[in-house]
Design an enzyme around this catalytic site. Structure first.
Site, PDB file in Angstrom:
ATOM      1  N   GLY A 150       0.821  -1.195   0.000  1.00  0.00           N
ATOM      2  CA  GLY A 150       0.000   0.000   0.000  1.00  0.00           C
ATOM      3  C   GLY A 150       0.860   1.251   0.000  1.00  0.00           C
ATOM      4  N   GLY A 167       0.491  -5.243   0.581  1.00  0.00           N
ATOM      5  CA  GLY A 167      -0.693  -5.248  -0.256  1.00  0.00           C
ATOM      6  C   GLY A 167      -0.500  -5.955  -1.581  1.00  0.00           C
TER       7      GLY A 167
END
Length: 371
Positions: free
Chosen positions: A68, A116
């Site tokens: 992320g 992520g």
């Protein structure tokens, strides 16, 4: 002709739909808009009979996805954290959707795949690694806890290998990614263009049999004895003590690595991983991780860890508390309380999707590696 947004390129070729994460200068780090774009593409292609396979890849030469956008999370956490909570809601829903996707979902995990990036790849039905793959959940180094279903995946790795990876944040290559269940198949990087070409016209399992090979040797299988012996300890403090006492240089180095991580993140990661092992579904684990992620926004270590690693880059985080014994059981328990904005609630809505789980079929790699 590619469509989508500048950061997520979409195209269909033959019978395949291609998702290209397109922030190469940031190693394709995920933003909220990118998560929504990927989810929208999956929704449309799920209903499109002309698309029989979905492929996700990363632009540039460095990797699929570095995780992320943690600089954005740092700034948002300082401002109250509402945007990060909304991002995680949609990101974790996407992770769950990928795990139940009814068509083959082929993740090309070439290069860096972290945080992520694991969430948009390792829950898919076909996970391909190369000799360039570097897979990791490095959250404890920034005062955070493995999320995106990472505790669910690592909690199901053989023995205590997942605990080792979750606490250290260590990077692993292709063979160890297959061994720990984060990947299925090894394909040499030079073969990726040919694999992509075949995925346009033939079923994913057939395409993989043409290009899969045995990966270069890993390291975790040889380290399994001391890893299992040390990480079965009941507390983080005792894990560190066992590592120092194991009489193995790699174990001593691991202990020193752990002592450089956020003490709070280490204890919460250990507790989350062990809770996830007892859960029946990915959705339950994502619900648990959402509580933990929201709690991270209310403590000092996430902002401090990102500051040290990404913002100021001094690599000298000042953790609060500074040592493992100072992190109380009450502080760890706080991370598992329902967040002020309410729970994610994925598990409650998962029953309808359960029948689709595995519908696409797992990858069948005749030359898959691992031990």
């Amino acid at each position: 002709m590619p469509t989508g947004s500048p950061d997520v390129l979409l195209r269909t070729e033959g019978r395949a739909g291609f998702i290209t994460l397109n922030r190469p200068r940031a190693i394709n780090a995920l933003t909220h808009a990118m998560v929504l774009a990927v989810d929208d593409a999956l929704s449309r292609w799920e209903r499109d009979p002309a698309v029989t396979t979905v492929v996700i890849e990363g632009a540039g030469e460095r990797g699929l996805c570095a995780g992320g956008d943690i600089r954005a999370i740092h700034d948002d956490a300082r401002a109250g954290g509402s945007a990060s909570a909304a991002f995680w809601q949609d990101e974790y829903r996407l992770n769950a959707r990928i795990s139940h996707y009814p068509k083959p979902y082929v993740a090309l995990m070439d290069g860096i795949v972290m945080g992520g990036g694991v969430g948009v790849s390792a829950h898919g039905s076909v996970r391909v690694v190369t000799e360039r793959s570097r897979v990791a959940m490095p959250e404890t180094g920034i005062g955070f806890v493995p999320d995106v279903g990472g505790t669910y995946l690592l909690g199901r790795a053989p023995g205590e290998l997942g605990t080792h990876l979750a606490l250290t944040g260590g990077q692993i290559g292709a063979a160890d990614a297959v061994l720990t269940g984060l990947a299925d198949c090894f394909v040499p990087a030079a073969e990726l263009p040919a694999l992509i070409h075949d995925l346009k016209d033939v079923p994913a399992d057939l395409a993989l049999t043409r290009h899969a090979a045995a990966p270069p040797p890993g390291v975790l299988a040889e380290q399994r004895e001391w890893i299992d012996a040390c990480y079965t300890a009941p507390t983080a403090e005792e894990i560190v003590e066992r590592l120092f006492d194991a009489g193995v240089p790699a174990a001593k180095e691991t202990a020193e690595t752990l002592l450089a991580k956020s003490p709070t993140a280490l204890k919460v990661t250990l507790a989350t991983l062990r809770r996830s092992r007892a859960l029946a579904t990915l959705e339950e684990a994502l619900d648990l991780e959402y509580r933990v992620s929201c709690a991270a926004l209310t403590g000092p270590d996430l902002v401090e860890g990102i500051r040290a690693q990404v913002v100021d880059k001094d690599r000298n985080p000042r953790w609060t508390p500074a040592t493992l014994p100072e992190v109380t059981d009450a502080e760890v328990a706080r991370w598992f309380a329902a967040p002020a904005g309410g729970d994610l609630g994925l598990a409650a809505g998962a029953a309808g999707a359960a029948g689709a789980a595995g519908a696409a079929g797992a990858a069948d790699c005749g030359a898959r590696g691992g031990a």
